[in-house]
Design an enzyme around this catalytic site. Structure first.
Site, PDB file in Angstrom:
ATOM      1  N   CYS A 182       0.845  -1.202   0.000  1.00 13.95           N
ATOM      2  CA  CYS A 182       0.000   0.000   0.000  1.00 13.95           C
ATOM      3  C   CYS A 182       0.881   1.252   0.000  1.00 13.95           C
ATOM      4  O   CYS A 182       1.145   1.844   1.050  1.00 13.95           O
ATOM      5  CB  CYS A 182      -0.938  -0.004   1.210  1.00 13.95           C
ATOM      6  SG  CYS A 182      -2.164   1.319   1.162  1.00 13.95           S
ATOM      7  N   THR A 440     -26.404   2.237  10.832  1.00 16.19           N
ATOM      8  CA  THR A 440     -27.464   1.995   9.846  1.00 16.19           C
ATOM      9  C   THR A 440     -28.249   3.276   9.629  1.00 16.19           C
ATOM     10  O   THR A 440     -28.359   4.121  10.518  1.00 16.19           O
ATOM     11  CB  THR A 440     -28.417   0.881  10.293  1.00 16.19           C
ATOM     12  OG1 THR A 440     -29.374   0.635   9.257  1.00 16.19           O
ATOM     13  CG2 THR A 440     -29.152   1.239  11.579  1.00 16.19           C
ATOM     14  N   TYR A 441     -28.742   3.426   8.407  1.00 18.92           N
ATOM     15  CA  TYR A 441     -29.640   4.531   8.071  1.00 18.92           C
ATOM     16  C   TYR A 441     -31.003   3.958   7.673  1.00 18.92           C
ATOM     17  O   TYR A 441     -31.844   4.671   7.134  1.00 18.92           O
ATOM     18  CB  TYR A 441     -29.052   5.355   6.928  1.00 18.92           C
ATOM     19  CG  TYR A 441     -27.646   5.855   7.226  1.00 18.92           C
ATOM     20  CD1 TYR A 441     -27.436   7.010   7.981  1.00 18.92           C
ATOM     21  CD2 TYR A 441     -26.533   5.141   6.795  1.00 18.92           C
ATOM     22  CE1 TYR A 441     -26.154   7.447   8.279  1.00 18.92           C
ATOM     23  CE2 TYR A 441     -25.243   5.570   7.085  1.00 18.92           C
ATOM     24  CZ  TYR A 441     -25.061   6.721   7.831  1.00 18.92           C
ATOM     25  OH  TYR A 441     -23.786   7.148   8.128  1.00 18.92           O
ATOM     26  N   ASN A 442     -31.148   2.632   7.905  1.00 17.11           N
ATOM     27  CA  ASN A 442     -32.389   1.918   7.581  1.00 17.11           C
ATOM     28  C   ASN A 442     -32.775   2.083   6.114  1.00 17.11           C
ATOM     29  O   ASN A 442     -33.950   2.244   5.772  1.00 17.11           O
ATOM     30  CB  ASN A 442     -33.536   2.375   8.489  1.00 17.11           C
ATOM     31  CG  ASN A 442     -33.251   2.090   9.948  1.00 17.11           C
ATOM     32  OD1 ASN A 442     -33.067   3.004  10.745  1.00 17.11           O
ATOM     33  ND2 ASN A 442     -33.186   0.815  10.292  1.00 17.11           N
ATOM     34  N   THR A 443     -31.753   2.037   5.241  1.00 14.74           N
ATOM     35  CA  THR A 443     -32.014   2.115   3.804  1.00 14.74           C
ATOM     36  C   THR A 443     -31.292   0.974   3.087  1.00 14.74           C
ATOM     37  O   THR A 443     -30.279   0.469   3.565  1.00 14.74           O
ATOM     38  CB  THR A 443     -31.519   3.447   3.210  1.00 14.74           C
ATOM     39  OG1 THR A 443     -30.110   3.555   3.417  1.00 14.74           O
ATOM     40  CG2 THR A 443     -32.212   4.630   3.850  1.00 14.74           C
ATOM     41  N   THR A 452     -31.563  -3.536   8.455  1.00 12.59           N
ATOM     42  CA  THR A 452     -30.417  -4.147   7.770  1.00 12.59           C
ATOM     43  C   THR A 452     -29.530  -4.969   8.705  1.00 12.59           C
ATOM     44  O   THR A 452     -28.448  -5.402   8.307  1.00 12.59           O
ATOM     45  CB  THR A 452     -29.549  -3.064   7.098  1.00 12.59           C
ATOM     46  OG1 THR A 452     -29.025  -2.187   8.113  1.00 12.59           O
ATOM     47  CG2 THR A 452     -30.359  -2.260   6.101  1.00 12.59           C
ATOM     48  N   GLU A 517     -23.231   3.443   0.549  1.00  8.30           N
ATOM     49  CA  GLU A 517     -23.516   2.114   1.085  1.00  8.30           C
ATOM     50  C   GLU A 517     -22.339   1.169   0.852  1.00  8.30           C
ATOM     51  O   GLU A 517     -22.040   0.299   1.683  1.00  8.30           O
ATOM     52  CB  GLU A 517     -24.797   1.561   0.452  1.00  8.30           C
ATOM     53  CG  GLU A 517     -26.039   2.331   0.900  1.00  8.30           C
ATOM     54  CD  GLU A 517     -27.300   1.922   0.157  1.00  8.30           C
ATOM     55  OE1 GLU A 517     -28.278   1.530   0.824  1.00  8.30           O
ATOM     56  OE2 GLU A 517     -27.329   2.016  -1.088  1.00  8.30           O
TER      57      GLU A 517
END
Length: 546
Positions: A182, A440-443, A452, A517
């Protein structure tokens, strides 16, 4: 802000005080102007040979370019840009590439200067403590809550009071990042190592570093590639080598640094992080061509705006309807699995069988691009045994016992050991693990109000499964239901051989999901990998202590 022995001093530009920054910038501008005037006619600058003076001026201009694009303070960005655009009579550098990631179109990342108040506070703090606003930060800021925890932990490991001296910390970061070739992280920490007074001779190769650091090489390579092989004998060897021995506290600090930079290398490759503007591959002094890119762009992997700004699925021809169907199918599987959980629970024997099957199958997950590649000398000099890499557990008949999380876990064992020997770090790591796991953004793609948790747990446990770590209360049959082959290829590559990650792999999984995401997935990979490495190392240390 002073000029000493031909060097510009940049420290004042990182001040939290606006007046100090303004005064520092005035001094930099005047110094650059003086240098450009003295170099242009072929005279020496400040007693330096002309060639050295030109090099020094070029470095200053590149630094100004980086700060004009990456400083979180608007007034300073404008002034730096003005210095670069003034008639200096010399060639001015320009950035290569388009934004902080080669995988994510620049227009979809957070633009410096357009961030919200929370993001600005994070940017300002990062700039003040690191002296830069790096590309990792600009990609991680998709998730500000995690970034805040990450920066706080990294700052503590590198700059706060601890068992190891500052230059050792950066050198260990170089050793760890080099195991995965790297160069992005290696370059950053070479600069930091020199800034805190590290001996430049150490950078000529690991054999030039103190024997104490050389002794860490074996642990570094096992942690990076085959952590399941670490035993208490390896720990004993480091702690009992007379004048070159490590204390337990120093070793804990070193282990946390090694695992931090192994996993950060995964993030760097997994998100396609671009070279920093002021590092090699991040800028050029060549003028732009008619097509707005030139041969030097191509050699650094940039093939023009259309290529870089392609949609996530650009290199994988697929209809929108097909991608939407993939999202719908995944949500339907999650719903069915939840219903099955509610109706019946598999026996312990069946759960164990499913784990062994998933662990065995994970051995055969590899990409078509998976091929041996020799590390470049520039990076490989920072570690020994360049042929040593990731190997699956049971290849060639080798068997490694399953690591049962119930017998040794982070929560019940690792956390307290780290906190006892390196106070506060256990707490910082624990917070970071929890934020990544529970974030989480619940999407899911275009859908909202989605739970999720099942998907996040499958990703985390699949990574630990690849490392042989088993949770007795988890049904590993869910992994095959929720993670398709292209996603498994991406996960395994990023976690085990991150240097082989390609944009095609990134594009080929979750084609209808947002880039934020996919970055979220990488945060899970980073933290699950780091915790897995830590568990093996800390278990060996615990066994040595008992």
């Amino acid at each position: 802000m002073e000029e000493r022995e031909g060097e510009l001093r940049w420290d004042g530009l990182c001040s939290r005080d606006a007046a100090t920054r303004a005064a520092a910038l005035d001094n930099v501008g005047q110094a650059v102007l003086r240098r450009s005037q003295s170099v242009a006619p072929g005279r020496a600058a400040g007693g330096l040979p002309v060639a050295a003076a030109r090099d020094g001026l070029s470095e200053a201009l590149v630094r100004l370019l980086m700060l004009s694009k990456r400083c979180p303070f608007r007034a300073v960005r404008g002034r730096r840009g003005a210095i670069l655009s003034s008639e200096l009579g010399i060639r001015i550098p320009r950035p290569l590439g388009h934004g902080p990631s080669r995988f994510i179109p620049e227009k979809e990342t957070v633009q410096v200067g357009s961030e919200d108040a929370m993001m600005h506070a994070l940017f300002a703090e990062s700039f003040a403590t690191l002296g830069r606003l790096d590309n990792v930060t600009l990609v991680m800021v998709f998730h500000p809550q995690y970034l805040e925890s990450f920066l706080k932990t990294q700052h503590y490991l590198l700059q706060m009071d601890g068992p190891l001296p500052l230059h050792y910390r950066h050198y260990i970061g170089i050793m760890a990042a080099a195991r995965h070739q790297c160069s992005y992280l290696v370059n950053l920490h070479v600069n930091d190592f020199l800034h805190v007074g590290g001996d430049p001779k150490w950078l000529n190769g690991l054999e030039n570093a103190p024997q104490k650091l050389q002794n860490l090489g074996e642990l570094n390579k096992m942690l990076a590639h085959r952590p399941w092989l670490i035993t208490k004998e390896h720990i004993e060897q480091l702690l009992k080598t007379e004048e070159n021995s490590w204390s337990l506290a120093e070793l804990i600090h070193a282990v946390v640094l090694l695992t931090h930079y192994h996993s950060l290398a995964s993030f760097t490759f997994g998100c396609g992080i671009s070279p920093e503007i002021d590092c090699e591959g991040g800028h050029t002094f060549r003028p732009p061509s008619v097509s707005n890119y030139c041969l030097c762009d191509i050699t650094n992997g940039y093939h023009g705006v259309d290529d870089i700004h392609a949609s996530p699925a650009a290199s994988i021809p697929v209809s929108t309807a097909e991608s939407v169907c993939e999202v719908e199918a995944l949500m339907e599987k999650m719903k069915q699995l939840q219903e099955c959980r509610d109706e019946e629970e598999a026996s312990q024997e069946e759960m164990a069988t499913r784990f062994e099957r998933e662990k065995r199958e994970s051995m055969f997950v590899c990409s078509s691009e998976d091929e041996e590649s020799a590390p470049t000398r520039d990076v490989s000099r920072h570690f020994e045994d360049t042929s040593y890499g990731y190997k699956d557990f049971s290849r060639h008949g080798m068997h490694v016992p399953t690591f049962r999380a119930q017998d040794y876990s982070w929560e019940d064992h690792g956390y307290s050991l780290v906190n006892r020997l390196y106070p506060d770090v256990g707490q910082l790591l624990d917070e970071k693990f929890h934020i990544a796991y529970n974030l989480t953004y619940n999407t899911m793609a275009m859908h909202k109000d989605v739970d999720t948790s099942m998907l996040r747990r499958a990703i985390w446990n699949y990574i630990h499964c690849m490392f042989g770590i088993r949770y007795d209360d988890y049904d590993y049959g869910e992994i095959n239901q929720l993670l398709d082959r292209s996603f498994k290829v991406y996960i395994k590559t990023v976690v085990c051989t991150p240097e082989k990650t390609t944009k095609r792999m990134y594009d080929s999984f979750w084609r209808q999901f947002e880039h934020s995401e996919k970055v979220h997935v990488n945060l899970l990979l980073v933290e699950a990998r780091m915790q897995a490495e830590l568990l093996y190392a800390l278990r060996a240390i615990t066994r040595y202590m008992t």
